[in-house]
Design a protein around this motif. Structure first.
Motif, PDB file in Angstrom:
ATOM      1  N   ALA A  41       0.855  -1.352   0.081  1.00 40.54           N
ATOM      2  CA  ALA A  41      -0.064  -0.148   0.170  1.00 40.54           C
ATOM      3  C   ALA A  41       0.975   1.080  -0.051  1.00 40.54           C
ATOM      4  O   ALA A  41       0.360   2.165  -0.654  1.00 40.54           O
ATOM      5  CB  ALA A  41      -0.836  -0.122   1.244  1.00 40.54           C
ATOM      6  N   ALA A  42       2.019   1.086   0.654  1.00 43.99           N
ATOM      7  CA  ALA A  42       2.804   2.391   0.901  1.00 43.99           C
ATOM      8  C   ALA A  42       3.574   2.749  -0.638  1.00 43.99           C
ATOM      9  O   ALA A  42       3.880   4.021  -0.963  1.00 43.99           O
ATOM     10  CB  ALA A  42       3.929   2.102   1.636  1.00 43.99           C
ATOM     11  N   ARG A  76      -2.903  20.759  -1.363  1.00 37.77           N
ATOM     12  CA  ARG A  76      -2.983  19.305  -1.920  1.00 37.77           C
ATOM     13  C   ARG A  76      -3.643  19.263  -3.350  1.00 37.77           C
ATOM     14  O   ARG A  76      -3.163  18.587  -4.198  1.00 37.77           O
ATOM     15  CB  ARG A  76      -3.623  18.525  -0.814  1.00 37.77           C
ATOM     16  N   TRP A 102       2.392  11.003  -1.898  1.00 40.23           N
ATOM     17  CA  TRP A 102       1.397   9.587  -1.413  1.00 40.23           C
ATOM     18  C   TRP A 102       1.697   9.424   0.134  1.00 40.23           C
ATOM     19  O   TRP A 102       0.855   9.114   1.053  1.00 40.23           O
ATOM     20  CB  TRP A 102       1.689   8.613  -2.163  1.00 40.23           C
ATOM     21  N   LEU A 103       2.960   9.292   0.539  1.00 39.50           N
ATOM     22  CA  LEU A 103       3.533   9.054   1.782  1.00 39.50           C
ATOM     23  C   LEU A 103       2.895  10.152   2.779  1.00 39.50           C
ATOM     24  O   LEU A 103       2.534   9.953   3.755  1.00 39.50           O
ATOM     25  CB  LEU A 103       4.913   8.805   1.845  1.00 39.50           C
ATOM     26  N   VAL A 131       0.708  12.413   2.407  1.00 38.60           N
ATOM     27  CA  VAL A 131      -0.801  12.365   2.313  1.00 38.60           C
ATOM     28  C   VAL A 131      -1.528  11.279   3.245  1.00 38.60           C
ATOM     29  O   VAL A 131      -2.283  11.597   4.293  1.00 38.60           O
ATOM     30  CB  VAL A 131      -1.526  12.592   1.015  1.00 38.60           C
ATOM     31  N   ARG A 132      -0.882  10.094   3.244  1.00 40.41           N
ATOM     32  CA  ARG A 132      -1.315   8.781   4.129  1.00 40.41           C
ATOM     33  C   ARG A 132      -1.047   9.148   5.478  1.00 40.41           C
ATOM     34  O   ARG A 132      -1.866   8.766   6.243  1.00 40.41           O
ATOM     35  CB  ARG A 132      -0.618   7.614   3.342  1.00 40.41           C
ATOM     36  N   ARG A 133       0.115   9.690   5.546  1.00 48.29           N
ATOM     37  CA  ARG A 133       0.644   9.912   7.027  1.00 48.29           C
ATOM     38  C   ARG A 133      -0.129  11.024   7.755  1.00 48.29           C
ATOM     39  O   ARG A 133      -0.397  10.896   9.162  1.00 48.29           O
ATOM     40  CB  ARG A 133       2.117  10.330   7.180  1.00 48.29           C
ATOM     41  N   SER A 134      -0.609  11.934   7.012  1.00 42.10           N
ATOM     42  CA  SER A 134      -1.282  13.130   7.632  1.00 42.10           C
ATOM     43  C   SER A 134      -2.952  12.757   7.796  1.00 42.10           C
ATOM     44  O   SER A 134      -3.532  13.760   8.578  1.00 42.10           O
ATOM     45  CB  SER A 134      -1.389  14.319   6.956  1.00 42.10           C
ATOM     46  N   ARG A 135      -3.557  11.627   7.582  1.00 39.78           N
ATOM     47  CA  ARG A 135      -4.653  11.314   7.552  1.00 39.78           C
ATOM     48  C   ARG A 135      -5.095  10.867   9.180  1.00 39.78           C
ATOM     49  O   ARG A 135      -4.336  10.269   9.722  1.00 39.78           O
ATOM     50  CB  ARG A 135      -5.111  10.305   6.583  1.00 39.78           C
TER      51      ARG A 135
END
Length: 167
Positions: free
Chosen positions: A61-62, A117, A160-161, A163-167
């Motif tokens: 996924a990452a 974003r 991508w990394l 945005v995924r981390r900030s959710r």
């Protein structure tokens, strides 16, 4: 215990797997059939490939943008060979992200909660479409386009990394 069912000791070298086939019935007594299968350790290359595959599966996924970029590179190379006229379709599609951003800004202002974003995503998508059009036209082995692909892939991966981390 009869002599037919008693196990006779067979010397087996260490590290070998044995499969014992019982004595066959018949008129002549024969020695038991023993099949020796030597143990083969996997090669270093095989173990490295398995380790890389397990790591890629755990982190799939990452690393999705990088996998998608590799697939897009291959598809663009195939389109360059099979259908070079697709350059015109991709060139027209280059305007789609900017048009979409303009339409959303005009008709749905509530979508712009995080405009940075959306702007970054629009720039990345526009650059990706422009790269695809240029690659279909000039070929995937053109050196500057390969560097642009690498830069776009790295940027998309970092985006991508983050945005995924900030959710």
């Amino acid at each position: 215990m009869s002599s037919r069912s008693r196990y006779r000791a067979v010397k087996v070298p260490p590290g070998a797997t044995t499969v014992r086939i019982p004595r066959q019935r018949g008129s002549r007594p024969a020695a038991p059939v023993v099949v020796l299968i030597p143990e083969q350790r996997p090669s270093l290359t095989s173990r490295a490939a398995w380790a890389a595959g397990r790591w890629a599966w755990r982190h799939r996924a990452a690393w999705a943008p990088s996998a998608a970029a590799i697939g897009i590179y291959a598809v663009t190379a195939a389109v360059h060979v099979i259908a070079p006229w697709m350059v015109w379709v991709l060139a027209a599609a280059t305007l789609a992200p900017v048009t979409g951003l303009w339409w959303y800004r005009r008709h749905r202002p509530e979508v712009f909660a995080q405009p940075a974003r959306l702007a970054t995503l629009t720039v990345l998508a526009t650059a990706a479409f422009a790269w695809a059009a240029a690659t279909v036209h000039l070929g995937p082995l053109t050196a500057p386009l390969a560097w642009v692909w690498l830069l776009l892939t790295a940027t998309a991966q970092v985006f991508w990394l983050v945005v995924r981390r900030s959710r």
